[in-house]
Enzyme design. Structure first.
Site, PDB file in Angstrom:
ATOM      1  N   TYR A 191     -55.899  -0.123  27.169  1.00 51.90           N
ATOM      2  CA  TYR A 191     -55.305  -0.755  26.067  1.00 51.90           C
ATOM      3  C   TYR A 191     -56.357  -2.815  25.961  1.00 51.90           C
ATOM      4  O   TYR A 191     -55.931  -2.665  27.359  1.00 51.90           O
ATOM      5  CB  TYR A 191     -53.875  -1.072  26.021  1.00 51.90           C
ATOM      6  CG  TYR A 191     -53.295   0.034  25.853  1.00 51.90           C
ATOM      7  CD1 TYR A 191     -53.431   0.434  24.001  1.00 51.90           C
ATOM      8  CD2 TYR A 191     -53.238   1.319  25.742  1.00 51.90           C
ATOM      9  CE1 TYR A 191     -52.471   1.424  23.677  1.00 51.90           C
ATOM     10  CE2 TYR A 191     -52.059   2.534  25.565  1.00 51.90           C
ATOM     11  CZ  TYR A 191     -52.746   2.139  23.840  1.00 51.90           C
ATOM     12  OH  TYR A 191     -51.745   3.816  23.681  1.00 51.90           O
ATOM     13  N   ASP A 197     -47.719   2.322  18.070  1.00 51.58           N
ATOM     14  CA  ASP A 197     -46.856   1.848  17.210  1.00 51.58           C
ATOM     15  C   ASP A 197     -47.176   1.269  15.928  1.00 51.58           C
ATOM     16  O   ASP A 197     -48.273   1.041  15.247  1.00 51.58           O
ATOM     17  CB  ASP A 197     -45.530   0.357  17.728  1.00 51.58           C
ATOM     18  CG  ASP A 197     -45.182   1.362  19.038  1.00 51.58           C
ATOM     19  OD1 ASP A 197     -44.319   2.241  19.075  1.00 51.58           O
ATOM     20  OD2 ASP A 197     -44.780   0.744  20.374  1.00 51.58           O
TER      21      ASP A 197
END
Length: 245
Positions: free
Chosen positions: A110, A52
């Site tokens: 992540y 994003d």
């Protein structure tokens, strides 16, 4: 025609995410532009993860097809001369013609980093989310354990997501304090839209005492986005890397 894989690191602060968009700079768009300029024809990459706006990466993976005599391992050097300074190709190599970064079985990792101190640190404003309230790391870890394994993560998925299934598998989810930084590290076989950031936002509520660790079980079972916590800001999220089987 050869298929080349790129390992791409970037600071996502100034970009509208990975995927090409009509109004705004993107990581994918910059790669396409540099590759097309390098080889003199239009080239478009296919990425493994569509991060994003504002999200960073140490090693997102992309592939493209090209007919060239240039050695694949040299393409990274040529590309980095054409890319902006906040995007750097760490590696380029030739892969099998049928290799597709989104269709291969993989483990994605992540990290969500929280700057947990009384005052902001201007030198960490880009890659951490500032959170001044005291956080109980042990409670956050207990809550995290409910999410490990294969579950339906619909409660931790943005309602904008368009997917066939919201079932995913988390291999590991750990919370560790490193000085003023709290690192939420998560590895799984794939993640839904905003899933890591929603998990981080919910864990922060647990750490601050707004929720109990045991509530995680009920949030999962509810299959309702409104039951989970807020979506944590993008600036704290970094893709660490992808391991392919």
């Amino acid at each position: 025609m050869r298929r080349v894989m790129l390992l791409v690191a970037y600071d996502g602060t100034n970009y509208c995410g990975w995927q090409v968009q009509p109004n705004g700079r993107t990581i994918e768009g910059e790669l396409n532009l540099a590759l097309s300029e390098l080889f003199g024809r239009e080239i478009a990459v296919t990425g493994a993860s569509r991060t994003d706006a504002g999200v960073h990466s140490y090693g997102n993976v992309a592939v493209f097809d090209v007919d060239t005599r240039m050695p694949a391992e040299k393409i990274s050097y040529a590309l980095n001369q054409r890319l902006p300074e906040d995007i750097v190709v760490q590696l380029s190599k030739e892969v099998a013609a049928n290799f597709h970064p989104r269709h291969q079985k993989s483990k994605k990792t992540y990290e969500y980093r929280v700057l947990n101190r009384e005052f902001r640190d201007p030198n960490r404003r880009i890659d951490t989310y500032f959170y001044y309230r005291n956080l109980n790391i042990e409670a956050m870890q207990r809550a995290a354990e409910y999410l490990v394994g294969e579950h339906d993560f619909k409660s931790f998925c943005s309602i904008k997501a368009q997917v066939e299934t919201t079932v995913r598998k988390i291999y590991t989810l750990t919370i560790e304090r490193q000085g003023d930084i709290i690192v939420i590290r998560i590895a799984g076989n794939g993640f839904l839209y905003n899933m890591v950031r929603i998990i981080a936002g919910t864990l922060l509520q647990v750490g601050s005492g707004e929720r109990k660790p045991e509530e995680m079980s009920g949030i999962l079972e509810a299959l309702d986005r409104e039951m989970a916590g807020p979506t944590a800001p993008a600036c704290g999220l970094t893709m660490i890397g992808i391991e392919f089987e």
